[in-house]
Design a protein around this motif. Structure first.
Motif, short mmCIF file in Angstrom:
data_model
loop_
_atom_site.label_atom_id
_atom_site.label_comp_id
_atom_site.label_asym_id
_atom_site.label_seq_id
_atom_site.Cartn_x
_atom_site.Cartn_y
_atom_site.Cartn_z
N GLY A 208 6.77 11.82 -17.02
CA GLY A 208 5.43 11.30 -17.59
C GLY A 208 5.13 9.86 -17.68
N LYS A 209 5.84 9.09 -16.51
CA LYS A 209 5.70 7.55 -16.54
C LYS A 209 5.48 7.11 -15.24
CE LYS A 209 8.79 6.73 -20.70
NZ LYS A 209 7.65 6.35 -21.70
N GLU A 210 5.04 5.91 -15.10
CA GLU A 210 4.77 5.50 -13.78
C GLU A 210 5.96 4.99 -13.16
OE1 GLU A 210 0.44 3.76 -14.66
OE2 GLU A 210 2.11 2.38 -14.08
N ARG A 211 6.19 4.70 -11.77
CA ARG A 211 7.22 4.22 -11.31
C ARG A 211 7.63 2.75 -11.58
NH1 ARG A 211 7.81 4.89 -4.79
NH2 ARG A 211 6.18 3.68 -4.65
N THR B 140 17.11 10.07 -16.83
CA THR B 140 16.86 10.98 -16.05
C THR B 140 15.35 10.58 -15.25
OG1 THR B 140 17.90 12.81 -17.36
CG2 THR B 140 15.88 13.43 -16.21
N ALA B 141 15.30 10.79 -13.91
CA ALA B 141 14.31 10.21 -13.28
C ALA B 141 14.32 10.44 -11.65
CB ALA B 141 14.18 8.70 -13.19
N ILE B 142 13.39 10.30 -10.87
CA ILE B 142 13.36 10.33 -9.60
C ILE B 142 13.56 8.66 -9.08
CG2 ILE B 142 12.07 10.79 -7.51
CD1 ILE B 142 10.74 12.96 -8.77
N TYR B 143 14.60 8.83 -8.34
CA TYR B 143 15.00 7.12 -7.99
C TYR B 143 14.70 6.96 -6.38
CZ TYR B 143 17.61 6.63 -12.22
OH TYR B 143 17.81 6.46 -13.54
N TYR B 144 13.95 5.87 -6.22
CA TYR B 144 13.51 5.54 -5.10
C TYR B 144 13.91 3.88 -4.49
CZ TYR B 144 9.66 8.81 -6.21
OH TYR B 144 9.00 9.76 -6.54
N CYS B 145 14.28 4.05 -3.39
CA CYS B 145 14.85 2.85 -2.88
C CYS B 145 13.68 2.28 -1.91
CB CYS B 145 16.04 3.22 -1.57
SG CYS B 145 16.54 1.96 -0.58
N GLY B 146 13.62 0.81 -1.95
CA GLY B 146 12.35 0.32 -1.39
C GLY B 146 12.77 -1.10 -0.81
N ALA B 147 12.13 -1.34 0.23
CA ALA B 147 12.42 -2.63 0.78
C ALA B 147 11.14 -3.33 1.20
CB ALA B 147 13.40 -2.65 1.91
N HIS B 148 10.97 -4.73 1.10
CA HIS B 148 10.05 -5.42 1.88
C HIS B 148 10.54 -6.88 2.33
CE1 HIS B 148 8.69 -8.22 -1.31
NE2 HIS B 148 9.01 -7.21 -2.40
N LEU B 149 9.89 -7.45 3.11
CA LEU B 149 9.91 -8.65 3.62
C LEU B 149 9.71 -9.66 2.50
CD1 LEU B 149 8.70 -8.75 7.22
CD2 LEU B 149 11.07 -8.98 6.48
N GLU B 150 10.82 -10.69 2.06
CA GLU B 150 10.39 -11.65 1.05
C GLU B 150 9.02 -12.28 1.22
OE1 GLU B 150 15.19 -12.47 0.46
OE2 GLU B 150 13.76 -14.16 -0.15
#
Length: 121
Positions: A42-45, A91-101
């Motif tokens: 029910g919440k945003e990422r 409790t959640a769906i966990y996402y890994c993320g990456a971007h150039l600084e």
């Protein structure tokens, strides 16, 4: 340009520890901001833990500060999230993320597919 694949999702008991892993490819760790986001029901990422490749500076959301730790193993292209003293609200769906600084935004980041973590009380 990169690819991220998370692993380690599952169901754990409240109070236990658990580690998520993220295999990265095409990510230049020393030039990237990498970390973990989660989407609770029910919440945003939301971003919860990040680490800056250029200087190792870490950020933690208040909700996980002192319980979670993000780390990287650049030699093996891995990003980890150590989660301690887990609570049902984690409790959640966990996402890994990456971007150039130098990009300075998560809007065009590379994301993994997400893994579900359920914390039972």
């Amino acid at each position: 340009e990169g690819k991220l694949v998370e692993s380690g999702g599952g169901t754990v008991q409240a109070g236990e520890s658990h580690r998520l892993s993220c295999q990265a490819s095409g990510v230049i760790f020393e030039e990237s901001l990498v970390g973990w986001f989660r989407r609770r029901p029910g919440k945003e990422r939301d971003g919860i833990a990040t680490i800056r490749g250029s200087n190792g500076k870490q950020y933690y959301a208040d909700s996980v500060n002192g319980r979670f730790a993000v780390s990287t193993d650049a030699a093996n292209n891995m990003i980890y999230l150590q989660m301690n003293n887990l609570k049902p609200e984690d409790t959640a769906i966990y996402y890994c993320g990456a971007h150039l600084e130098r990009i300075e935004t998560w809007e065009t980041a590379t994301w993994g597919q997400g893994v579900q973590v359920i914390v039972s009380s």
